[in-house]
Design a protein around this motif. Structure first.
Motif, PDB file in Angstrom:
ATOM      1  N   ALA A 110     -30.269   7.905  18.173  1.00  0.00           N
ATOM      2  CA  ALA A 110     -30.226   8.507  19.503  1.00  0.00           C
ATOM      3  C   ALA A 110     -29.922   7.495  20.608  1.00  0.00           C
ATOM      4  O   ALA A 110     -29.342   7.863  21.630  1.00  0.00           O
ATOM      5  CB  ALA A 110     -31.552   9.210  19.803  1.00  0.00           C
ATOM      6  N   LEU A 111     -30.282   6.207  20.437  1.00  0.00           N
ATOM      7  CA  LEU A 111     -30.083   5.242  21.523  1.00  0.00           C
ATOM      8  C   LEU A 111     -28.603   5.087  21.913  1.00  0.00           C
ATOM      9  O   LEU A 111     -28.326   5.144  23.109  1.00  0.00           O
ATOM     10  CB  LEU A 111     -30.667   3.885  21.146  1.00  0.00           C
ATOM     11  N   PRO A 112     -27.704   4.732  21.150  1.00  0.00           N
ATOM     12  CA  PRO A 112     -27.706   4.233  19.768  1.00  0.00           C
ATOM     13  C   PRO A 112     -27.924   2.715  19.714  1.00  0.00           C
ATOM     14  O   PRO A 112     -27.601   2.007  20.648  1.00  0.00           O
ATOM     15  CB  PRO A 112     -26.312   4.573  19.279  1.00  0.00           C
ATOM     16  N   ALA A 113     -28.449   2.257  18.581  1.00  0.00           N
ATOM     17  CA  ALA A 113     -28.607   0.823  18.334  1.00  0.00           C
ATOM     18  C   ALA A 113     -27.438   0.360  17.472  1.00  0.00           C
ATOM     19  O   ALA A 113     -26.994   1.073  16.587  1.00  0.00           O
ATOM     20  CB  ALA A 113     -29.923   0.548  17.623  1.00  0.00           C
ATOM     21  N   GLY A 114     -26.948  -0.820  17.756  1.00  0.00           N
ATOM     22  CA  GLY A 114     -25.783  -1.330  17.039  1.00  0.00           C
ATOM     23  C   GLY A 114     -24.506  -0.780  17.652  1.00  0.00           C
ATOM     24  O   GLY A 114     -24.504  -0.284  18.773  1.00  0.00           O
ATOM     25  N   VAL A 141     -42.696  15.089  17.828  1.00  0.00           N
ATOM     26  CA  VAL A 141     -41.927  13.898  17.445  1.00  0.00           C
ATOM     27  C   VAL A 141     -40.588  13.882  18.179  1.00  0.00           C
ATOM     28  O   VAL A 141     -40.158  12.836  18.681  1.00  0.00           O
ATOM     29  CB  VAL A 141     -41.723  13.836  15.912  1.00  0.00           C
ATOM     30  N   ASN A 142     -39.930  15.033  18.256  1.00  0.00           N
ATOM     31  CA  ASN A 142     -38.649  15.107  18.971  1.00  0.00           C
ATOM     32  C   ASN A 142     -38.826  14.735  20.443  1.00  0.00           C
ATOM     33  O   ASN A 142     -38.010  14.014  21.014  1.00  0.00           O
ATOM     34  CB  ASN A 142     -38.038  16.501  18.854  1.00  0.00           C
ATOM     35  N   HIS A 143     -39.907  15.231  21.048  1.00  0.00           N
ATOM     36  CA  HIS A 143     -40.179  14.909  22.454  1.00  0.00           C
ATOM     37  C   HIS A 143     -40.448  13.414  22.619  1.00  0.00           C
ATOM     38  O   HIS A 143     -39.939  12.780  23.557  1.00  0.00           O
ATOM     39  CB  HIS A 143     -41.360  15.736  22.965  1.00  0.00           C
ATOM     40  N   VAL A 151     -36.089   7.217  24.204  1.00  0.00           N
ATOM     41  CA  VAL A 151     -34.661   6.994  24.494  1.00  0.00           C
ATOM     42  C   VAL A 151     -34.447   6.872  25.995  1.00  0.00           C
ATOM     43  O   VAL A 151     -33.788   5.940  26.472  1.00  0.00           O
ATOM     44  CB  VAL A 151     -33.789   8.125  23.903  1.00  0.00           C
ATOM     45  N   HIS A 152     -35.011   7.780  26.764  1.00  0.00           N
ATOM     46  CA  HIS A 152     -34.834   7.741  28.213  1.00  0.00           C
ATOM     47  C   HIS A 152     -35.462   6.493  28.838  1.00  0.00           C
ATOM     48  O   HIS A 152     -34.882   5.887  29.741  1.00  0.00           O
ATOM     49  CB  HIS A 152     -35.380   9.009  28.868  1.00  0.00           C
ATOM     50  N   LYS A 153     -36.639   6.111  28.355  1.00  0.00           N
ATOM     51  CA  LYS A 153     -37.279   4.905  28.885  1.00  0.00           C
ATOM     52  C   LYS A 153     -36.427   3.675  28.585  1.00  0.00           C
ATOM     53  O   LYS A 153     -36.251   2.802  29.445  1.00  0.00           O
ATOM     54  CB  LYS A 153     -38.681   4.749  28.310  1.00  0.00           C
TER      55      LYS A 153
END
Length: 131
Positions: A93-97, A39-41, A47-49
């Protein structure tokens, strides 16, 4: 997908063994750890995509083109119980917002993680089917 007032980044992942990601149903601690790592991967890949796509779209935009909010929609073949966990971690992680006081704009206005059933419920005008 470009809409009149928004940009949608849509990621679709259909896993051959979706249960391999469900750490909540693991029987042993080792199995739980292995599934949690998957899940972490997955989160890190998503996130990278997203960031790569955002950067390319930003660099392709012609001068004077208005900024449109970006919505990141991930359609994953995961159990309903796992979607909320992935969504929460991905948004962070993105972060969104709003990412903080120094940022002048958002990378993503929204981030949603859905499976096929939820997608078709939320977006009945854009049905998805598995072939």
């Amino acid at each position: 997908m470009e809409l009149p007032n928004d940009t949608l980044f849509i990621e679709v992942k259909d896993f051959h063994a979706p249960d391999d990601y469900n750490f909540k149903t693991a029987v042993t601690d080792d199995e739980q750890g292995q599934r949690r790592e998957r899940v972490n991967h997955l989160r890190d890949v998503l996130v990278h995509k997203f960031r790569d796509t955002w950067l390319y779209r930003w660099s392709e935009r012609a001068a004077g083109t208005p900024n449109k909010p970006v919505h990141y929609l991930c359609v994953l073949s995961l159990d309903n119980g796992l979607l909320g966990t992935v969504r929460k971690e991905l948004r962070q992680a993105l972060p969104a917002g709003s990412a903080g006081p120094r940022w002048q704009r958002e990378l993503a206005t929204a981030c949603e993680v859905l499976n096929l059933q939820r997608w078709n419920s939320v977006f009945p005008g854009w049905p998805l089917n598995r072939y």
